[in-house]
Design a protein around this motif. Sequence first.
Motif, PDB file in Angstrom:
ATOM      1  N   ILE A 176      43.556  48.551  53.038  1.00 23.03           N
ATOM      2  CA  ILE A 176      43.373  49.847  52.151  1.00 23.03           C
ATOM      3  C   ILE A 176      44.497  50.126  51.647  1.00 23.03           C
ATOM      4  O   ILE A 176      44.437  50.628  50.564  1.00 23.03           O
ATOM      5  CB  ILE A 176      42.820  50.755  53.421  1.00 23.03           C
ATOM      6  N   VAL A 177      45.600  50.188  52.308  1.00 22.17           N
ATOM      7  CA  VAL A 177      46.872  50.440  51.503  1.00 22.17           C
ATOM      8  C   VAL A 177      47.311  49.536  50.364  1.00 22.17           C
ATOM      9  O   VAL A 177      47.680  50.249  49.333  1.00 22.17           O
ATOM     10  CB  VAL A 177      48.058  50.529  52.694  1.00 22.17           C
ATOM     11  N   PHE A 178      47.155  48.335  50.682  1.00 28.43           N
ATOM     12  CA  PHE A 178      47.151  47.529  49.342  1.00 28.43           C
ATOM     13  C   PHE A 178      46.487  47.714  48.178  1.00 28.43           C
ATOM     14  O   PHE A 178      46.793  47.812  47.063  1.00 28.43           O
ATOM     15  CB  PHE A 178      47.235  46.296  49.839  1.00 28.43           C
ATOM     16  N   ALA A 179      45.051  47.805  48.288  1.00 27.93           N
ATOM     17  CA  ALA A 179      44.139  48.367  47.499  1.00 27.93           C
ATOM     18  C   ALA A 179      44.293  49.641  47.073  1.00 27.93           C
ATOM     19  O   ALA A 179      44.107  49.659  45.665  1.00 27.93           O
ATOM     20  CB  ALA A 179      42.655  48.559  48.293  1.00 27.93           C
ATOM     21  N   LEU A 180      44.780  50.695  47.579  1.00 23.81           N
ATOM     22  CA  LEU A 180      44.905  52.024  46.754  1.00 23.81           C
ATOM     23  C   LEU A 180      46.163  51.709  45.948  1.00 23.81           C
ATOM     24  O   LEU A 180      46.216  52.133  44.673  1.00 23.81           O
ATOM     25  CB  LEU A 180      45.397  52.847  48.043  1.00 23.81           C
ATOM     26  N   LEU A 181      47.229  51.015  46.300  1.00 24.54           N
ATOM     27  CA  LEU A 181      48.356  50.553  45.590  1.00 24.54           C
ATOM     28  C   LEU A 181      47.906  49.875  44.368  1.00 24.54           C
ATOM     29  O   LEU A 181      48.408  50.160  43.113  1.00 24.54           O
ATOM     30  CB  LEU A 181      49.360  49.871  46.127  1.00 24.54           C
ATOM     31  N   PHE A 182      47.131  48.842  44.575  1.00 23.97           N
ATOM     32  CA  PHE A 182      46.730  47.924  43.733  1.00 23.97           C
ATOM     33  C   PHE A 182      45.706  48.786  42.435  1.00 23.97           C
ATOM     34  O   PHE A 182      46.004  48.580  41.291  1.00 23.97           O
ATOM     35  CB  PHE A 182      46.031  46.760  44.047  1.00 23.97           C
ATOM     36  N   GLY A 183      45.014  49.620  43.009  1.00 27.36           N
ATOM     37  CA  GLY A 183      44.093  50.288  42.330  1.00 27.36           C
ATOM     38  C   GLY A 183      44.942  51.276  41.144  1.00 27.36           C
ATOM     39  O   GLY A 183      44.527  51.501  40.226  1.00 27.36           O
ATOM     40  N   LEU A 184      46.001  51.736  41.873  1.00 29.89           N
ATOM     41  CA  LEU A 184      46.972  52.970  40.870  1.00 29.89           C
ATOM     42  C   LEU A 184      47.686  52.098  39.885  1.00 29.89           C
ATOM     43  O   LEU A 184      47.596  52.600  38.801  1.00 29.89           O
ATOM     44  CB  LEU A 184      47.893  53.395  42.009  1.00 29.89           C
TER      45      LEU A 184
END
Length: 399
Positions: free
Chosen positions: A131-139
Amino acid sequence: MLVGMGLGIVGGHQLASLKIIGDIFLRLIQMSVVFLIFGAVIEAIGSLDHKALSRLGGKTALWFFVTTVIAAAIGLGMGLLFRPGSGLQLGQLHAKSAVQTASGDWATTILNFFPDNIFGALAKGDVIQVIVFALLFGLVLNHANQHQQFDGVLNLVKQLNQLTVNLVMLVMKAAPIGIGALMIGVTADNGLRVILPLIKFLAIYGVSTGLFLAALFLGISWYAHVPLFGLIRGFSRIMLVALTTTSSAVSLPIEMTDAHERLGVSERINKLVLPLGMALNSNGLAMYLALVCVMLTQLYGVGTSVTGLMQIVALSVLACLGTVVVPGGGLVALTIIVPTLGLPTASIALLAGIDWFSGMFRTVANVVGDTTTAIAIASDEDELDHSVYETIVHHAVNK
């Protein structure tokens, strides 16, 4: 559920081997959970308008976070107060690992939120790190795609998400058989004594949901300066659809229509907050997971420290990000949080039999939480039409 319990009671251990069908059902759900969350979070963040992301995105995230933490805290508090898992000990299986997980120091817990290798996190099924990676990647994707030069990546993520959701929905068609097989194993091992805590759990969860909705309605009525009666009347159809379909996805069209026409939210806020909330904000699920975790620690006789209780709340909040929005999403979320806390995955069978009933409460809390957030943000942006509330009250008085 009823047939499975009946067969488990009548057939006993002779039919206990059928539990493998239920175990296969659980594995079929688990196999796509991490990938689904990974894609759903990237899509939700990456699809936002870049300008809206900076201001409205921050407000939305803050409201989602606050309401979800409140919901999880209510679930935790009600579980500790009424103890739905007391009086039934299912053994000490994996109790040691559960205690160790719950009592870890804060530094290690926080550090473990961040992956050192995303492929390793995906392979291990470490949902929080994903989730942390996905949030950063989405940003990053949102920022880089201002001129649609990365639309191909975003569309690929959307298509993969849709296919993964279709896969989960296909597996969920076998839910009656899978749940029946799971209940055969549960009742064959434990008998009717396992049913009472589930009825007690549903009652406690229903009361918890009522408390949460009352707090939301009173808070938004005060914050947005709208009449409480008109607010509740405006939500009536949204809550009815959510209650009967147990699906945030199915409820979304009605939710968006009534948020604009009966609750006065502007189209701009409507289209930003509600779809994002469907993917990232699950107040009812956070409450459910916190209450389930407390109940399971009681069922298995596992003690938890204050740090452990705080971890339950944190995991309940994080596990809601990108969770499946179709019926059965609660069952999927349980496959995330139960192993993370070190509790036996077999305990998921206890909740699987009543998942449809608990889904009614979960979905109502989810859609009301999303829509009240939209009302609050619309009020902040002066994009809330107060006249619709006056119309609702006027019609009600005339009737």
